[in-house]
Design a protein around this motif. Sequence first.
Motif, PDB file in Angstrom:
ATOM      1  N   THR A 164       0.828  -1.203   0.000  1.00  0.00           N
ATOM      2  CA  THR A 164       0.000   0.000   0.000  1.00  0.00           C
ATOM      3  C   THR A 164       0.861   1.251   0.000  1.00  0.00           C
ATOM      4  O   THR A 164       0.551   2.238  -0.689  1.00  0.00           O
ATOM      5  N   GLY A 165       1.952   1.237   0.765  1.00  0.00           N
ATOM      6  CA  GLY A 165       2.851   2.388   0.764  1.00  0.00           C
ATOM      7  C   GLY A 165       3.435   2.659  -0.606  1.00  0.00           C
ATOM      8  O   GLY A 165       3.460   3.806  -1.079  1.00  0.00           O
ATOM      9  N   LEU A 166       3.908   1.613  -1.280  1.00  0.00           N
ATOM     10  CA  LEU A 166       4.476   1.785  -2.621  1.00  0.00           C
ATOM     11  C   LEU A 166       3.399   2.193  -3.627  1.00  0.00           C
ATOM     12  O   LEU A 166       3.669   2.965  -4.552  1.00  0.00           O
ATOM     13  N   ALA A 167       2.179   1.666  -3.451  1.00  0.00           N
ATOM     14  CA  ALA A 167       1.089   2.042  -4.353  1.00  0.00           C
ATOM     15  C   ALA A 167       0.745   3.526  -4.205  1.00  0.00           C
ATOM     16  O   ALA A 167       0.508   4.219  -5.202  1.00  0.00           O
ATOM     17  N   PHE A 168       0.726   4.031  -2.975  1.00  0.00           N
ATOM     18  CA  PHE A 168       0.457   5.454  -2.759  1.00  0.00           C
ATOM     19  C   PHE A 168       1.576   6.308  -3.366  1.00  0.00           C
ATOM     20  O   PHE A 168       1.305   7.357  -3.965  1.00  0.00           O
ATOM     21  N   LEU A 169       2.813   5.879  -3.188  1.00  0.00           N
ATOM     22  CA  LEU A 169       3.932   6.631  -3.758  1.00  0.00           C
ATOM     23  C   LEU A 169       3.832   6.661  -5.282  1.00  0.00           C
ATOM     24  O   LEU A 169       4.021   7.720  -5.911  1.00  0.00           O
ATOM     25  N   ALA A 170       3.533   5.514  -5.902  1.00  0.00           N
ATOM     26  CA  ALA A 170       3.409   5.458  -7.353  1.00  0.00           C
ATOM     27  C   ALA A 170       2.251   6.330  -7.840  1.00  0.00           C
ATOM     28  O   ALA A 170       2.366   7.027  -8.861  1.00  0.00           O
ATOM     29  N   LEU A 171       1.128   6.306  -7.116  1.00  0.00           N
ATOM     30  CA  LEU A 171      -0.020   7.132  -7.501  1.00  0.00           C
ATOM     31  C   LEU A 171       0.326   8.614  -7.393  1.00  0.00           C
ATOM     32  O   LEU A 171      -0.038   9.409  -8.274  1.00  0.00           O
ATOM     33  N   PHE A 172       1.038   8.996  -6.340  1.00  0.00           N
ATOM     34  CA  PHE A 172       1.422  10.398  -6.160  1.00  0.00           C
ATOM     35  C   PHE A 172       2.351  10.846  -7.286  1.00  0.00           C
ATOM     36  O   PHE A 172       2.185  11.932  -7.854  1.00  0.00           O
ATOM     37  N   LEU A 173       3.333  10.018  -7.608  1.00  0.00           N
ATOM     38  CA  LEU A 173       4.263  10.386  -8.682  1.00  0.00           C
ATOM     39  C   LEU A 173       3.547  10.476 -10.025  1.00  0.00           C
ATOM     40  O   LEU A 173       3.815  11.379 -10.829  1.00  0.00           O
ATOM     41  N   ALA A 174       2.618   9.541 -10.278  1.00  0.00           N
ATOM     42  CA  ALA A 174       1.939   9.512 -11.568  1.00  0.00           C
ATOM     43  C   ALA A 174       0.991  10.692 -11.747  1.00  0.00           C
ATOM     44  O   ALA A 174       1.006  11.376 -12.779  1.00  0.00           O
ATOM     45  N   GLU A 175       0.147  10.941 -10.745  1.00  0.00           N
ATOM     46  CA  GLU A 175      -0.904  11.953 -10.909  1.00  0.00           C
ATOM     47  C   GLU A 175      -0.443  13.361 -10.551  1.00  0.00           C
ATOM     48  O   GLU A 175      -0.860  14.326 -11.196  1.00  0.00           O
ATOM     49  N   VAL A 176       0.378  13.485  -9.524  1.00  0.00           N
ATOM     50  CA  VAL A 176       0.729  14.811  -9.021  1.00  0.00           C
ATOM     51  C   VAL A 176       2.048  15.314  -9.602  1.00  0.00           C
ATOM     52  O   VAL A 176       2.147  16.463 -10.034  1.00  0.00           O
ATOM     53  N   VAL A 177       3.072  14.462  -9.632  1.00  0.00           N
ATOM     54  CA  VAL A 177       4.402  14.911 -10.029  1.00  0.00           C
ATOM     55  C   VAL A 177       4.577  14.894 -11.544  1.00  0.00           C
ATOM     56  O   VAL A 177       4.883  15.909 -12.165  1.00  0.00           O
TER      57      VAL A 177
END
Length: 378
Positions: A87-100
């Motif tokens: 879940t931690g890695l999934a949140f990080l990947a989602l943040f990088l994909a959508e926000v960054v």
Amino acid sequence: MDQLPLYVWSGAALVLGLMVGSFLNVLVARLPFEKSIIWPGSRCFSCYRPVRIFDNLPIIGYLVLRGRCRFCGATFSSRYLWVEVGTGLAFLALFLAEVVFNWFNFPGFGFDPLRATMPAWPAVALFCYHATLLSLLIAAAVVDAEHRVIPPLIPFTGLVVGVAGAALIGWPWPHPAGAAAAVGGPKAMPWMLVLDAGPVPIGAQPWPAVGPPPAWAAAGSWKLGLLNSLVGALAGSLVVRVVKRLFETGFGREALGLGDADLLMMAGAFLGWQPVVLSLFVGAFAALLVFKLPTLLLAAVRGTGVDRELPFGPGLAVGVVVTWFGWPWLAPRVQPVLFDLQSMLLIVGVIGVGMLASGLLLRRKAEPAPPEPQPVGK
């Protein structure tokens, strides 16, 4: 130092995911047995002693205790660790994909730490909205993999959050509402003609169901967002129920659970009807390739029997995520079909006949051969 804001915000997304993963472990451990997720607090299932606060820290607590209870020494499942890490890695990947990196190319999104110390608030809000969907998909997938059931609390909670949030992001948001008027030129131009009408702008929600939105639900309005979400939830539930009915008619016994329909209903409330309809078939492929094929290979190597049951929830969750992030590539290619009623009816008919025929073929293979007639004595 120039990249420090990026590292800080990415680290915050990772830590948030670890904390959410710890809570998801509570859902996975208790919901299949209809226990409260609020009371009592975390405790060992062997000696029932409460888990200390520091022992309950994501990842750290598990590693320090080496997966055992501090008091009685009973082992904890490694699932607790992997759900938190995943879940931690999934949140990080989602943040990088959508926000960054602005995967969907939304105007105003993207985070450049050289120009700003924090991301745009619409991007962060959309990340939180989609992180809720991602969390519930993980919880449903893990529960279904362990217990062959999807507790209704998971998809129906997601349904409420998805519908409420959708009213705030009516298509084509975050594009300006005027982007809808620029599609298609004359009002008579059907949206299925990609070369003439051009690709329809992809917003946080996909385009409306049949073309330019009606006057009573204008582009960018909460009414259109709510309409898209409700249509998506209905389509997600119906497509599984119809496939279930057709396949089971041919197969002769139950093959899909209604929890799978609830799972796609939840996803449809967040993403709209087009991605979830496609995700059903992507999920079926993922369930067979990613989850069933390794089991078959392992059984062949060990020479053991094969479990005929296949938890479909994990495959559906993978199908939703793959279709969701593949939508920028998929959308222009499925636009001519999804906006043409005749093409849609033809595809639905072919799929329906195919599901019925598949059930009949599998039913014939599963049925035992009739016994050979015995000779009659004199």
